[in-house]
Write a protein that holds these residues in place. Structure first.
Motif, PDB file in Angstrom:
ATOM      1  N   LEU A  16       0.822  -1.215   0.000  1.00 59.55           N
ATOM      2  CA  LEU A  16       0.000   0.000   0.000  1.00 59.55           C
ATOM      3  C   LEU A  16       0.857   1.267   0.000  1.00 59.55           C
ATOM      4  O   LEU A  16       0.423   2.318  -0.481  1.00 59.55           O
ATOM      5  CB  LEU A  16      -0.941   0.010   1.215  1.00 59.55           C
ATOM      6  N   ALA A  17       2.051   1.144   0.529  1.00 60.88           N
ATOM      7  CA  ALA A  17       2.903   2.322   0.683  1.00 60.88           C
ATOM      8  C   ALA A  17       3.125   3.090  -0.640  1.00 60.88           C
ATOM      9  O   ALA A  17       2.991   4.315  -0.660  1.00 60.88           O
ATOM     10  CB  ALA A  17       4.235   1.922   1.315  1.00 60.88           C
ATOM     11  N   PRO A  18       3.460   2.389  -1.746  1.00 56.48           N
ATOM     12  CA  PRO A  18       3.683   3.120  -3.006  1.00 56.48           C
ATOM     13  C   PRO A  18       2.474   3.921  -3.467  1.00 56.48           C
ATOM     14  O   PRO A  18       2.613   4.853  -4.264  1.00 56.48           O
ATOM     15  CB  PRO A  18       3.982   1.994  -4.008  1.00 56.48           C
ATOM     16  N   PHE A  19       1.284   3.581  -2.986  1.00 57.08           N
ATOM     17  CA  PHE A  19       0.081   4.338  -3.366  1.00 57.08           C
ATOM     18  C   PHE A  19      -0.096   5.571  -2.491  1.00 57.08           C
ATOM     19  O   PHE A  19      -1.086   6.281  -2.593  1.00 57.08           O
ATOM     20  CB  PHE A  19      -1.165   3.460  -3.231  1.00 57.08           C
ATOM     21  N   GLY A  20       0.856   5.768  -1.587  1.00 56.82           N
ATOM     22  CA  GLY A  20       0.744   6.906  -0.689  1.00 56.82           C
ATOM     23  C   GLY A  20      -0.154   6.621   0.506  1.00 56.82           C
ATOM     24  O   GLY A  20      -0.572   7.533   1.206  1.00 56.82           O
ATOM     25  N   LEU A  21      -0.435   5.350   0.734  1.00 58.77           N
ATOM     26  CA  LEU A  21      -1.280   4.988   1.878  1.00 58.77           C
ATOM     27  C   LEU A  21      -0.405   4.471   3.009  1.00 58.77           C
ATOM     28  O   LEU A  21       0.186   3.391   2.909  1.00 58.77           O
ATOM     29  CB  LEU A  21      -2.286   3.913   1.454  1.00 58.77           C
ATOM     30  N   LYS A  22      -0.334   5.280   4.056  1.00 63.67           N
ATOM     31  CA  LYS A  22       0.421   4.825   5.222  1.00 63.67           C
ATOM     32  C   LYS A  22      -0.564   4.213   6.207  1.00 63.67           C
ATOM     33  O   LYS A  22      -1.365   4.914   6.811  1.00 63.67           O
ATOM     34  CB  LYS A  22       1.173   5.985   5.860  1.00 63.67           C
ATOM     35  N   VAL A  23      -0.477   2.923   6.317  1.00 60.45           N
ATOM     36  CA  VAL A  23      -1.449   2.182   7.116  1.00 60.45           C
ATOM     37  C   VAL A  23      -0.681   1.334   8.125  1.00 60.45           C
ATOM     38  O   VAL A  23       0.339   0.741   7.779  1.00 60.45           O
ATOM     39  CB  VAL A  23      -2.285   1.279   6.182  1.00 60.45           C
ATOM     40  N   THR A  24      -1.162   1.301   9.378  1.00 57.82           N
ATOM     41  CA  THR A  24      -0.474   0.468  10.372  1.00 57.82           C
ATOM     42  C   THR A  24      -0.986  -0.963  10.286  1.00 57.82           C
ATOM     43  O   THR A  24      -2.067  -1.218   9.746  1.00 57.82           O
ATOM     44  CB  THR A  24      -0.728   0.983  11.810  1.00 57.82           C
ATOM     45  N   LEU A  25      -0.208  -1.867  10.834  1.00 56.83           N
ATOM     46  CA  LEU A  25      -0.596  -3.284  10.813  1.00 56.83           C
ATOM     47  C   LEU A  25      -1.946  -3.498  11.489  1.00 56.83           C
ATOM     48  O   LEU A  25      -2.747  -4.322  11.068  1.00 56.83           O
ATOM     49  CB  LEU A  25       0.470  -4.141  11.505  1.00 56.83           C
ATOM     50  N   ASP A  26      -2.178  -2.736  12.552  1.00 46.97           N
ATOM     51  CA  ASP A  26      -3.425  -2.907  13.302  1.00 46.97           C
ATOM     52  C   ASP A  26      -4.651  -2.500  12.495  1.00 46.97           C
ATOM     53  O   ASP A  26      -5.757  -2.956  12.753  1.00 46.97           O
ATOM     54  CB  ASP A  26      -3.387  -2.084  14.600  1.00 46.97           C
ATOM     55  N   GLU A  27      -4.432  -1.600  11.530  1.00 45.58           N
ATOM     56  CA  GLU A  27      -5.572  -1.127  10.742  1.00 45.58           C
ATOM     57  C   GLU A  27      -5.962  -2.120   9.650  1.00 45.58           C
ATOM     58  O   GLU A  27      -7.020  -2.007   9.054  1.00 45.58           O
ATOM     59  CB  GLU A  27      -5.229   0.231  10.096  1.00 45.58           C
ATOM     60  N   ILE A  28      -5.060  -3.056   9.373  1.00 47.65           N
ATOM     61  CA  ILE A  28      -5.341  -4.025   8.319  1.00 47.65           C
ATOM     62  C   ILE A  28      -6.046  -5.239   8.916  1.00 47.65           C
ATOM     63  O   ILE A  28      -5.585  -5.819   9.902  1.00 47.65           O
ATOM     64  CB  ILE A  28      -4.030  -4.470   7.638  1.00 47.65           C
ATOM     65  N   VAL A  29      -7.178  -5.568   8.358  1.00 42.78           N
ATOM     66  CA  VAL A  29      -7.931  -6.713   8.873  1.00 42.78           C
ATOM     67  C   VAL A  29      -7.843  -7.871   7.887  1.00 42.78           C
ATOM     68  O   VAL A  29      -8.184  -7.732   6.709  1.00 42.78           O
ATOM     69  CB  VAL A  29      -9.410  -6.345   9.104  1.00 42.78           C
ATOM     70  N   ILE A  30      -7.336  -8.990   8.379  1.00 42.65           N
ATOM     71  CA  ILE A  30      -7.306 -10.216   7.579  1.00 42.65           C
ATOM     72  C   ILE A  30      -8.340 -11.156   8.184  1.00 42.65           C
ATOM     73  O   ILE A  30      -8.314 -11.418   9.382  1.00 42.65           O
ATOM     74  CB  ILE A  30      -5.933 -10.910   7.666  1.00 42.65           C
ATOM     75  N   GLU A  31      -9.255 -11.603   7.393  1.00 47.71           N
ATOM     76  CA  GLU A  31     -10.204 -12.550   7.975  1.00 47.71           C
ATOM     77  C   GLU A  31     -10.237 -13.862   7.218  1.00 47.71           C
ATOM     78  O   GLU A  31      -9.929 -13.931   6.030  1.00 47.71           O
ATOM     79  CB  GLU A  31     -11.600 -11.941   8.058  1.00 47.71           C
ATOM     80  N   LYS A  32     -10.576 -14.884   7.969  1.00 45.36           N
ATOM     81  CA  LYS A  32     -10.720 -16.205   7.374  1.00 45.36           C
ATOM     82  C   LYS A  32     -12.024 -16.187   6.588  1.00 45.36           C
ATOM     83  O   LYS A  32     -13.044 -15.702   7.067  1.00 45.36           O
ATOM     84  CB  LYS A  32     -10.825 -17.245   8.493  1.00 45.36           C
TER      85      LYS A  32
END
Length: 539
Positions: A16-32
RNA sequence: GUCCCCAUAGCUCAGCUGGAUAGAGCAACAGCCUUCUAAGCUGUAGGUCAAACGUUCGAAUCGUUUUGGGGACGCCA
């Protein structure tokens, strides 16, 4: 074994970084995913963040997908309004087998708690009579929560506060004394707030047996001591029936005698004031809805003051955090105790209070209020004798503590699939019999050849165990483990029924399946162990 | 009156850091044992997620209000 969720999060964050989106790990949700057509894992990051860079979610997803090459991934797909679905390579999923077979009963444990010391106080039944079902719930829950916390790296002290001081104990003493006089033939009037149970008469008989008829006047100290000793002994016997062990029994009387109250009063001095002869603590200064009396106008302490001293005492014994488990009638107590600890200078999260809801028992669909044997309220002992220790513990701890519990006695006694504990035990026993029957075939822990839905479901579920344990521990929710067990048992039974494990025409596949069987059995065992229940090898 | 907990299938309950078609077990119905434990498995049926409004691209999930149920509000412990 690679922790796939955190791996994917990292991957996404970098992508996501190259798109200019600085996102923390906690903000990313991975679900089964629920449906295999959506792959194994999914994320909604595109839906969530696309608007920050003025893109449509679906467009972001399409561009992002090219950045997401990874050796663990078979493929990544864009779906729906902009979900990313990850299809994980089978080899990555099967790696869990080796880990489980290597770590055995250590698989699922972690160092999340970093050795932090937690003092968990639970049950703390008054030593004035037998324990009831509410105490049974507290005992089982507290014990399982303590085990859970230990599993994730906390040092837990199980503590029982013995309320052996104060008015009720005086009543106990007086009640025993009156029953004693009665045995000697005196006409007596029992104290109004006294205890009238059969247990009191029993104690009076024991006193007479031991000391004869020579006690002529009410020796309060003597009768208190006798009463508390006998009642506490009974409580401890009941706790053994429940399989619960406490590290510390702390006496309120000792807390008082050791001068903790005076010390506490001194520290609280800036927050004290007098009104109509009573001493108040200004708990409203810390969020309580009214100030509380510490010392009554007759000079007696309320329950609250020794209890503050007791909490201070616990903390002075090198504890980092306190957890109290209380019944629903004590919820008003939370604000005042937190206020008191704040006044003593402790951080706000030092004390955590778990408020447990009520228990009702049902039989044949009808609520049971009275014990058939005694005609009184149902005791812990009644419950354990009726359904056994394992079922009692499992049925109690399988439910979230903050909901009322309806304990179905018939269900707990049923030895069929209806009973969730038997369902899980049966799954384990079936797996064990496979291992026994196929021991000449060996185990292939590489997992090669495991690719059916039943096998993959099982593998994915096994992988979840460590994070489920962590999650349950952090939430203090033993019910999460029970859910996990039921699901694991279900996958196990499906696998067992649909896939033939021991097939001597296919020794390689059999060996791989047996390794999966062994791993599954281990996790069933590990998860039941959190409840303090031994997995059965035969049924 | 104030505060706490709760409301999801006929029953007991999951799901609640917002996500794709709301799940499981029981009960009902239809199937599956000449081979590893049928205490099991597979399938069918079953829902206005108490109600309304709001926030949002999206609400069972978050917010407000209402209704209903349980509990607590002592110089008791």
């Amino acid at each position: 074994m690679i922790a796939i969720e955190s791996h994917l999060k990292q991957l996404l964050m970098n992508a996501l970084a190259p798109f200019g989106l600085k996102v923390t790990l906690d903000e990313i949700v991975i679900e089964k995913t629920k449906d295999p057509k959506f792959g194994d894992y999914a994320t909604n990051v595109c839906l969530k963040f696309a608007k920050n860079i003025s893109l449509k979610p679906i467009d972001l997803a399409k561009q992002l997908i090219n950045q997401l090459k990874d050796p663990h991934l078979q493929k990544v797909e864009v779906a729906g309004p902009g979900f990313l679905n990850f299809f994980v390579k089978t080899e990555t999923l099967t790696a869990v087998i080796q880990d489980i077979l290597r770590l055995n009963d250590q698989f699922g444990k972690s160092q999340l708690g970093q050795g932090k010391r937690i003092n968990l106080e639970f049950v703390s039944a008054n030593p004035t009579g037998p324990m009831h079902v509410a105490h049974a719930r507290a005992a089982a829950l507290g014990d399982v929560i303590a085990t859970l916390l230990t599993h994730v790296g906390y040092k837990v002290t199980r503590e029982f506060y013995v309320n052996d001081a104060g008015g009720q104990i005086r009543n106990l003493a007086l009640s025993i004394y009156m029953r004693y006089r009665e045995l000697l033939g005196d006409k007596v009037t029992l104290p109004e707030d006294g205890y009238f149970g059969k247990d009191i008469i029993e104690i009076a008989k024991e006193v007479r047996h031991q000391y004869g008829d020579k006690i002529v006047s009410f020796d309060e100290t003597f009768f208190k001591k006798i009463g508390v000793e006998k009642q506490l002994k009974r409580i401890q016997e009941d706790l053994i029936l429940m399989g619960v062990h406490f590290d510390v029994y702390r006496s309120e009387q000792d807390v008082r005698n050791e001068g903790h109250i005076e010390k506490t009063l001194k520290k609280l001095a800036p927050f004290l004031y007098q009104d109509q002869g009573a001493t108040y603590l200004k708990t409203t200064a810390y969020g309580d809805d009214k100030d509380r009396v510490l010392i009554k106008s007759d000079g007696q302490y309320t329950y609250f003051l020794p209890d503050i001293a007791y909490h201070q005492d616990k903390l002075s014994r090198n504890q980092d955090q306190l957890i109290d488990m209380l019944g629903p009638d004590h919820h008003g107590y939370i604000a005042r105790m937190k206020a008191a600890l704040a006044m003593l200078g402790y951080p706000a999260d030092t004390l955590e209070i778990l408020v447990m809801q009520l228990v009702t028992l049902t039989e044949n669909g009808v609520e049971v209020k009275m014990s058939k044997r005694t005609g009184k309220g149902i005791t812990l002992r009644d419950l354990v004798e009726e359904v056994g220790q394992d079922a009692a513990r499992y049925f109690i701890a399988a439910r979230s503590y903050h909901n009322p519990l309806e304990f179905d006695l018939d269900l707990a006694k049923t030895k069929t699939n209806v009973n969730p504990l038997y369902y899980a035990q049966y799954a384990h026993a079936r797996l064990q019999s496979l291992l026994e029957a196929g021991k000449d075939l060996g185990l292939d822990s590489s997992g090669s050849g495991l690719d059916s839905i039943e096998e993959l479901d099982l593998l994915k579920h096994l992988r979840l165990f460590p994070q489920v344990v962590n999650q349950a521990a952090q939430a203090r929710e033993t019910s999460i483990i029970a859910q996990y067990i039921q699901q694991l048992a279900s996958y196990t039974h499906s696998f067992y029924t649909i896939r033939r494990v021991i097939d001597r025409d296919q020794p390689k596949l059999s060996a791989a399946r047996l390794a999966l069987v062994k791993a599954s059995a281990q996790i069933l065992k590990n998860s039941l162990a959190i409840f303090g229940i031994d997995a059965l090898n035969k049924m």
